[in-house]
Design a protein around this motif. Structure first.
Motif, PDB file in Angstrom:
ATOM      1  N   PRO A 292      25.270  58.566  76.595  1.00 27.50           N
ATOM      2  CA  PRO A 292      24.799  57.403  75.826  1.00 27.50           C
ATOM      3  C   PRO A 292      25.715  56.210  76.090  1.00 27.50           C
ATOM      4  CG  PRO A 292      24.868  59.357  74.424  1.00 27.50           C
ATOM      5  CD  PRO A 292      25.531  59.730  75.724  1.00 27.50           C
TER       6      PRO A 292
ATOM      7  N   GLU B  49      21.805  49.761  67.652  1.00 32.21           N
ATOM      8  CA  GLU B  49      22.351  51.033  68.081  1.00 32.21           C
ATOM      9  C   GLU B  49      23.416  51.431  67.059  1.00 32.21           C
ATOM     10  OE1 GLU B  49      21.420  52.863  70.662  1.00 32.21           O
ATOM     11  OE2 GLU B  49      19.903  51.387  71.198  1.00 32.21           O
ATOM     12  N   GLN B  50      23.782  52.706  67.049  1.00 35.54           N
ATOM     13  CA  GLN B  50      24.668  53.154  65.978  1.00 35.54           C
ATOM     14  C   GLN B  50      26.064  52.561  66.028  1.00 35.54           C
ATOM     15  OE1 GLN B  50      26.782  57.448  66.058  1.00 35.54           O
ATOM     16  NE2 GLN B  50      24.678  57.481  66.590  1.00 35.54           N
TER      17      GLN B  50
ATOM     18  N   GLU C 279      17.398  59.574  68.688  1.00 35.06           N
ATOM     19  CA  GLU C 279      16.979  58.400  67.936  1.00 35.06           C
ATOM     20  C   GLU C 279      17.016  58.774  66.456  1.00 35.06           C
ATOM     21  OE1 GLU C 279      16.251  55.408  69.138  1.00 35.06           O
ATOM     22  OE2 GLU C 279      16.649  56.105  71.171  1.00 35.06           O
TER      23      GLU C 279
END
Lengths: 341, 341, 341, 341
Positions: free
Chosen positions: A223, C74-75, A74
């Motif tokens: 992920p 989210e990235q 995170e």
């Protein structure tokens, strides 16, 4: 001239090259969706006894560390690593570039001791000001470490136990994994290692491939949209076959392990030579990297005839240097070095 | 109940409040282009003997450190700081969030020794692998440090000399600058400090302001388009007057220094009380923060009657705690604490 | 000279100032853990009919947008916004600085049409190459918009319906929320707006506060460790009271809405003046910002006597300018402007 | 089955493979310091008539764009690109991940018109609020564009002229550079292109290499410590030879241009087939990518026998698809496609 600078001096193991040549004109899907990448993944899953893992191929070690760590953490989290860890020192700040602090803990012979890890976590969670601090979000270790040393199975289990207690994924950097597993000192197998962590990578670049590392998320814990994250980080190859074909070869007929074993045999021979000749070892490395303390004058002489790497300053008159063997090292070269010394 | 938790317990120094009240209905330009911000800058320039400096007002310390450091560093560079530095530990990884590694060096009493800095730089530039490492791009120190200690003029000059030799800007975090300069132990003045660095900030939040820090680039060396960078980092106030008016007041009639001196007097009184009562000091701090080692049981008792801050674990039975004074601390409160102890 | 440049020309609403004065010497906990911040949160929850929301106070709008958006995404995700949105154009790239693309869609009168949003999402999810693209991760709209216009309740519900269908959080930038809700054209209340989104912020800076925005995560959906993320982004105030006290005042006795209503009345008066004098409006704004198309020569004349803001080029001879009213605008000023025109 | 999905279906041009095989067991320096990389750079410099350029080899296109753009831009700057540009749409937000906004301008046939660029820059610099906006820091175009189209020499000079007027570096993405330069429609040579920009890359992956792109900073203008930045971004290969050997081959005996010319001939043949059979072209592409509008039903039929790529929705009943040729396309395949149609 003799060369022991690194384990990436030559091109690629001949069997891989052969496989590249044979498949060269096949028309294959891009971006890793080709059949050789699939085959390689299946073979790796079998080798790891991880039937339901997620596997991705990446190009090099720094890229792999950056994308895996950034993908797992995170944004308010950092990664715990030894202060000599590759990500701590030799990746040009790529973890910080991705926004995360490397939470450095002191190492012993390149390793994180379980007690040191525990102390670090206890201190953090006991700190009433921790809302103002970087949260530990995962633990990074290397197998073998920067110093070529190995965690014992017991040490690894102790670390993984702490990680699980604190809910932190454990990530093992296996840039030289084969050289670790084939060491006489290794007391664990690939499947045992895979059981002792959440994600690790099987290094290709330094173990016979031209480039390429295989990331294994051991329990389908990659992920979400990891492929898009690889793209975003600039790590996705159009010709994903380049990685798939290489790992397909490396995991056929035990090649990865055979060539690693050879490197270890050569390293043991090398270590024997240094000992025989009265050189002081910086650490007693059981893997393919050997660290020797050389007098500076001697170092300069030697450098005329043999290649090795600078590792660090020892004192005013001595320097630590590294000699590495690989799948491609010839016994003859070691013997010639012996003569030289 | 008595309170010594921090130097930001009360609101704002009454003179600042008065100035805010008086100017409240004036219509002023936004984003720091108001006349009070201009006045404040002029007064600060005079106080620093830096007629051609660049001055910017920011909201808080972490923001200031992030924007200044990110503004100065190239992307491949990191910032050298003590391993106990505020940016190293207590800013939630804001420097890494901005993409830069904090290159931590060991501290002594919160300070970086010149020799340690030099050794760190020499080692880096002697390393043939430095292309794979984070380049040192600037040096960060605090005055006073996290432990309330102070660099002597000589120490500061030695550090700045090394910085200049290596072409690295020196940045001084002055979150509690006033408390440092007014300490009996301080052997330098504000203009002298300004001469010994490339950029520093004058802390407002902890020295009487509601919020606000004044960044001084000592020789017109602010990064280009620094205002846009402040905006990009979320640090630009529409009502920049809030900062301008506060610093205008703080730098009128020596207020910043007067209130700092008061805090120091209270801190000396406090230290005397601890010594008189036989308490062990963690460090001998000459500024407004006093660190005491308390037996855990005693600590719990005391906590019923007086506020202080947790600083860290000392051993199983003892804890380090912090007592802080400020511009607002009353002598009476210290005397009541004395009775309590 | 008359001033209609912005809604942040004056300092702070007198009632807030009074509250700051009264509470000034109270010793309060730092970092937002004070009782006024708690009180303010309770009052906001009641005003929003959101008893189980998460509320955080931040300093300014750009900071709020950056931290909220970066905290939610989210990235590999971006945020959909109108191509005239504040985050698209006027925040110096702060969203991109945080690593995320603003996925710009064409606006109509500053608003995103539901059909346009739907088309954008359908196109993305129909694209077989979407693994190589930025995933839409949330939707950003403003109420009122950059042009002072308002979404109707039906429009907002349509957008929120699409967001829910696609699992995307909807975020409403309420920098001028009060001026929107108090507009004669508004057909929704604060609780209705809160029901129609996942997170929004109640703008303080432009509606009577010195600084400060209140973020409301409507259903306890704040990102984990959001406070640490605020710290990491440089947004955490040591004296959190500054924000708490201000919002405590704004949400006492309906102050926020009363002062917003006044600004709207002044804006309506202003619009009437422009119409009466034959000026062309750029958009028909029902809120506190009025956009007028001025001949360049006329603009220069006017600028001698009254302040307003540049908005954009209309054509070679005309410019769009903005006149803003606020809680502090006096009727008298509008009447004097009328004379001027 | 026939395959025209992309120009990266096969492995690597046989001559490159041969060179890899021949050099395989040579021991070479790592990280790009090998002699083949040096040779390749020299040959590229000659081919570009850029004797004093800086050349770097990177692994793939997205990585190249990210590192070059991030290396050139200041942190407050963005890159101007066509709204259909590869960095705008198909690189998963890698530029934003690096902290920079892609300032999208409308395209015509994939190209940025000089007038559009000029207007964009004039508008920005005329905006009094530009301190709150992303500064344009460089211009990105592709040669050929995403639609396979080409800038004329005059168009390119016009764009570069504007760039120079505004002090903005011009960067040309040459992922398919060979296919552009060998087009019948191309009216410029490699040296002429190199003279018309500050940095460009010569695409390898799509023009015969396994992977690899050669970045040319045309006038020794590479960012300082660019190699460390490559490392930081995860782009540095231990076995840099992999890239050096490939480009050494491609720039020996004109190979890069020969194989590009072949692809163009095949593309012209293909285009002829489509025209002959009455298919509508989406754009009239003079390079190796051909875009055809297919009725959806027809598309599904065709897909049984020939591979091509989805490009976008045309209308409810039609889809735009792409057929690509490459160095490896056989005339026979095109003729078989002709029969199929």
């Amino acid at each position: 001239m003799l060369s022991f600078e690194s384990d990436y001096l030559e091109g690629v193991h001949p069997k891989i090259l052969e496989h590249l040549v044979h498949t060269n004109l096949e028309k294959l899907s891009g971006y890793g969706d080709d059949e050789y990448s699939e085959l390689a993944k299946e073979k790796i899953k079998r080798a790891c006894h991880c039937p339901s893992s997620d596997i991705y191929f990446l190009v090099n070690g720094t890229q792999t560390n950056q994308i895996v760590i950034d993908g797992i953490l995170e944004q308010y989290e950092g990664v715990i690593a030894a202060d000599t860890g590759h990500i701590s020192v030799h990746e040009a700040g790529s973890i910080e570039y991705a926004g995360h602090k490397v939470l450095e803990v002191p190492q012993i012979a390149g390793k994180i001791k379980a007690e040191v890890l525990l102390e670090c976590l206890q201190t953090f969670f006991a700190d009433v000001n921790r809302e103002h601090m970087v949260y530990p979000g995962m633990v990074y270790i290397s197998y073998p470490t920067e110093y070529g040393t190995l965690y014992t199975k017991k040490e690894l289990e102790a670390i993984y136990g702490i990680c699980k207690d604190y809910g932190l994924p454990l990530y093992i950097d296996g840039a030289r994994l084969g050289y670790g597993l084939m060491s006489a000192q290794a007391d664990l197998t690939l499947p045992e290692l895979a059981k002792c962590c959440d994600v690790f990578y099987i290094g290709g670049t330094k173990v016979g491939a031209l480039c390429g590392e295989a990331v294994v998320f051991t329990h389908k814990n990659a992920p979400k949209h990891f492929k898009t994250m690889i793209k975003q980080h600039g790590g996705l190859l159009a010709k994903g076959r380049l990685l798939g074909i290489q790992f397909d070869t490396l995991f056929t007929d035990n090649l990865y392990f055979e060539i690693s074993r050879h490197a270890i045999e050569m390293a043991e021979l090398l270590k024997g030579v240094f000992r025989e000749k009265g050189y002081e070892l910086y650490v007693d490395s059981p893997t393919n990297q050997q660290f020797v303390i050389l007098e500076n004058e001697k170092m300069e002489q030697l450098r005329q005839h043999v290649g090795f790497s600078y590792w660090g300053r020892w004192d005013e008159n001595h320097t630590v240097v590294r000699f590495a063997t690989s799948w491609a090292t010839r016994k003859d070269d070691v013997l010639r070095l012996r003569e030289l010394l």
